[in-house]
Design an enzyme around this catalytic site. Structure first.
Site, PDB file in Angstrom:
ATOM      1  N   ASP A 131       0.844  -1.203   0.000  1.00 27.82           N
ATOM      2  CA  ASP A 131       0.000   0.000   0.000  1.00 27.82           C
ATOM      3  C   ASP A 131       0.880   1.253   0.000  1.00 27.82           C
ATOM      4  OD1 ASP A 131      -2.278  -1.556   0.213  1.00 27.82           O
ATOM      5  OD2 ASP A 131      -2.726  -1.012   2.285  1.00 27.82           O
ATOM      6  N   ARG A 183      -1.387  -0.602  -8.314  1.00 29.43           N
ATOM      7  CA  ARG A 183      -2.785  -0.248  -7.991  1.00 29.43           C
ATOM      8  C   ARG A 183      -2.857   1.267  -8.061  1.00 29.43           C
ATOM      9  NH1 ARG A 183      -3.890  -0.815  -2.037  1.00 29.43           N
ATOM     10  NH2 ARG A 183      -4.344  -2.996  -2.407  1.00 29.43           N
TER      11      ARG A 183
HETATM   12  C1  LIG Z   1      -8.875  -1.135  -3.147  1.00 22.59           C
HETATM   13  C2  LIG Z   1      -8.419   0.197  -2.659  1.00 22.59           C
HETATM   14  C3  LIG Z   1      -7.166   0.319  -2.108  1.00 22.59           C
HETATM   15  C4  LIG Z   1      -6.711   1.563  -1.678  1.00 22.59           C
HETATM   16  N1  LIG Z   1      -5.418   1.704  -1.257  1.00 22.59           N
HETATM   17  C5  LIG Z   1      -4.941   2.924  -0.939  1.00 22.59           C
HETATM   18  C6  LIG Z   1      -3.574   3.142  -0.647  1.00 22.59           C
HETATM   19  O1  LIG Z   1      -2.739   2.225  -0.657  1.00 22.59           O
HETATM   20  N2  LIG Z   1      -3.173   4.408  -0.347  1.00 22.59           N
HETATM   21  C7  LIG Z   1      -4.054   5.473  -0.334  1.00 22.59           C
HETATM   22  O2  LIG Z   1      -3.638   6.605  -0.091  1.00 22.59           O
HETATM   23  N3  LIG Z   1      -5.357   5.278  -0.602  1.00 22.59           N
HETATM   24  C8  LIG Z   1      -5.829   4.045  -0.904  1.00 22.59           C
HETATM   25  N4  LIG Z   1      -7.159   3.890  -1.220  1.00 22.59           N
HETATM   26  C9  LIG Z   1      -8.126   4.996  -0.954  1.00 22.59           C
HETATM   27  C10 LIG Z   1      -8.212   5.955  -2.111  1.00 22.59           C
HETATM   28  O3  LIG Z   1      -7.016   6.671  -2.235  1.00 22.59           O
HETATM   29  C11 LIG Z   1      -9.377   6.950  -1.935  1.00 22.59           C
HETATM   30  O4  LIG Z   1      -9.202   7.672  -0.752  1.00 22.59           O
HETATM   31  C12 LIG Z   1     -10.751   6.294  -1.884  1.00 22.59           C
HETATM   32  O5  LIG Z   1     -10.824   5.203  -2.745  1.00 22.59           O
HETATM   33  C13 LIG Z   1     -11.834   7.315  -2.296  1.00 22.59           C
HETATM   34  O6  LIG Z   1     -11.618   7.742  -3.609  1.00 22.59           O
HETATM   35  P1  LIG Z   1     -12.529   7.323  -4.855  1.00 22.59           P
HETATM   36  O7  LIG Z   1     -11.613   6.914  -5.956  1.00 22.59           O
HETATM   37  O8  LIG Z   1     -13.494   6.292  -4.456  1.00 22.59           O
HETATM   38  O9  LIG Z   1     -13.198   8.658  -5.341  1.00 22.59           O
HETATM   39  P2  LIG Z   1     -13.993   9.815  -4.596  1.00 22.59           P
HETATM   40  O10 LIG Z   1     -14.084  10.925  -5.591  1.00 22.59           O
HETATM   41  O11 LIG Z   1     -13.425  10.103  -3.260  1.00 22.59           O
HETATM   42  O12 LIG Z   1     -15.414   9.165  -4.377  1.00 22.59           O
HETATM   43  C14 LIG Z   1     -16.268   8.802  -5.435  1.00 22.59           C
HETATM   44  C15 LIG Z   1     -17.559   8.243  -4.874  1.00 22.59           C
HETATM   45  O13 LIG Z   1     -17.297   7.015  -4.218  1.00 22.59           O
HETATM   46  C16 LIG Z   1     -18.075   6.879  -3.037  1.00 22.59           C
HETATM   47  N5  LIG Z   1     -17.172   6.855  -1.866  1.00 22.59           N
HETATM   48  C17 LIG Z   1     -15.843   7.130  -1.848  1.00 22.59           C
HETATM   49  N6  LIG Z   1     -15.331   6.985  -0.609  1.00 22.59           N
HETATM   50  C18 LIG Z   1     -16.370   6.626   0.174  1.00 22.59           C
HETATM   51  C19 LIG Z   1     -16.498   6.326   1.560  1.00 22.59           C
HETATM   52  N7  LIG Z   1     -15.457   6.373   2.398  1.00 22.59           N
HETATM   53  N8  LIG Z   1     -17.719   5.982   2.039  1.00 22.59           N
HETATM   54  C20 LIG Z   1     -18.781   5.914   1.226  1.00 22.59           C
HETATM   55  N9  LIG Z   1     -18.731   6.190  -0.105  1.00 22.59           N
HETATM   56  C21 LIG Z   1     -17.545   6.538  -0.620  1.00 22.59           C
HETATM   57  C22 LIG Z   1     -18.983   8.059  -3.001  1.00 22.59           C
HETATM   58  O14 LIG Z   1     -20.173   7.706  -3.653  1.00 22.59           O
HETATM   59  C23 LIG Z   1     -18.209   9.099  -3.786  1.00 22.59           C
HETATM   60  O15 LIG Z   1     -19.039  10.083  -4.333  1.00 22.59           O
HETATM   61  C24 LIG Z   1      -7.593   2.687  -1.721  1.00 22.59           C
HETATM   62  C25 LIG Z   1      -8.847   2.544  -2.285  1.00 22.59           C
HETATM   63  C26 LIG Z   1      -9.272   1.342  -2.767  1.00 22.59           C
HETATM   64  C27 LIG Z   1     -10.611   1.251  -3.404  1.00 22.59           C
END
Ligand SMILES: Cc1cc2nc3c(=O)[nH]c(=O)nc-3n(C[C@H](O)[C@H](O)[C@H](O)COP(=O)(O)OP(=O)(O)OC[C@H]3O[C@@H](n4cnc5c(N)ncnc54)[C@H](O)[C@@H]3O)c2cc1C
Length: 305
Positions: A131, A183
């Site tokens: 990660d 990722r």
């Molecule tokens: C499999 C996976 C691994 C990850 N690994 C890392 C990592 O190693 N390092 C790191 O910094 N980040 C990691 N993340 C987190 C990532 O960086 C984002 O903070 C997170 O995925 C929210 O961004 P988004 O792409 O969903 O878009 P956004 O623009 O934040 O959200 C889009 C839509 O998704 C939904 N959504 C998003 N987050 C939430 C929530 N918490 N609760 C409910 N609905 C939500 C909502 O409907 C929102 O409108 C990971 C995410 C995933 C999916």
């Protein structure tokens, strides 16, 4: 209303992390995002995901570890997880955080700890994802990852890049040359404008740019997002470039957009769900609240119930 920055500030408070771990009453609130406290509870959640057509990635919650003994405990935990995956016959790999293995103590210790887990995963034919954490450790994380990748194969170990960092497109080009499995996510930490795009539009634009680089590279990558716009852009690009559905996977977090997870799996896309478990749920949970203010209301409502 608590802002994203305030929630991310609270997420970094180490003392709250320990206090929160002791309160089992939080359990019903955290259950939406965290599969449980034990490996067995995570296995149960993963069996259910597998039955719904999704693969998984185990995440043992315990970041920013500050003693050598604790980092060794994390290695033992992940060796147990890898054994458990084989024993239970579930479709899952593992995700590790390098601060869990000692990155804030000593990079050499971190490498030695991480290599034990990657070596065991490689022996079992499984995959370890490193990660990505806050920008203070981005370069160190990439450096340790490159050492691991030098020693192990493309399908043994991979890394994560965050589209909010200015440096990410360059990092992606550099890592693709090795090559490395990446990722791509947007990034979950509170970063200053000196290192990360403050505007969502720029984060999204870079996400799409890097997604295209990854898909066009011919290596198997993870497109990690719940954002329908990012998902549509990925599907659209793959279709236009005749990139098959088997050539990449979508990834989402446990408990977020289950409907979309199942829809993508039904549409024939590889869908992996990141499954966190463990006692030290506090910083992870707070980052999930910070991503969506409506989640704070969800917590408040449940606290009063
Ligand atoms: C499999 C996976 C691994 C990850 N690994 C890392 C990592 O190693 N390092 C790191 O910094 N980040 C990691 N993340 C987190 C990532 O960086 C984002 O903070 C997170 O995925 C929210 O961004 P988004 O792409 O969903 O878009 P956004 O623009 O934040 O959200 C889009 C839509 O998704 C939904 N959504 C998003 N987050 C939430 C929530 N918490 N609760 C409910 N609905 C939500 C909502 O409907 C929102 O409108 C990971 C995410 C995933 C999916």
């Amino acid at each position: 209303m608590l802002t994203r920055s305030a929630l991310l500030y609270l997420a970094r408070q180490e003392k709250l992390k320990d206090i929160a771990a002791r309160f089992r009453t939080f359990r019903k609130i955290t259950a939406r995002f965290i599969a449980g406290e034990t490996i067995d509870e995570a296995v149960t959640a993963i069996k259910d995901l597998n039955a719904r057509g999704c693969s998984a990635s185990f995440d043992h919650l315990n970041e920013s570890v500050s003693s050598v003994a604790e980092t060794e405990g994390e290695v033992r935990e992940y060796l147990n997880v890898l054994a458990k995956i084989d024993e239970a016959g579930i479709n899952s790999n593992v995700s590790i955080k390098l601060t869990q293995f000692g990155l804030e103590i000593d990079p050499e210790l971190t490498y030695q700890n991480a290599r034990q887990v990657v070596a065991d995963g490689a022996r079992r034919g499984n995959f370890v994802r490193v990660d990505m954490e806050g920008s203070a450790v981005t370069q160190m994380t990439i450096d340790v990852f490159k050492r691991l990748r030098n020693e192990f194969g493309l399908n043994d170990v991979g890394i994560v890049l965050q589209s909010y960092l200015y440096r990410t497109e360059e990092d992606a080009r550099d890592l693709l040359k090795i090559p490395a499995r990446i990722r791509l996510c947007k990034g979950a930490y509170d970063e200053p404008a000196s290192v990360a795009y403050p505007e969502k539009k720029d984060v999204d634009d870079q996400y799409v740019r890097v997604m295209k680089l990854l898909l066009a590279s011919g290596t198997y990558h993870g497109i990690a997002t719940h954002d329908p716009k990012m998902i549509d852009a990925t599907i659209d690009f793959a279709q236009k470039q005749s990139i098959s559905k088997e050539a990449f996977e979508f990834q989402m977090l446990y408990g977020i957009r289950r409907d979309l997870q199942e829809q993508l799996a039904r549409d024939g896309y590889n869908m992996r769900v990141y499954v966190p478990y463990g006692k030290h749920w506090y910083p992870y949970f707070m980052r999930r609240l910070a991503e969506r203010p409506a989640n704070v209301w969800f917590v408040m409502k449940n606290l009063w119930k």
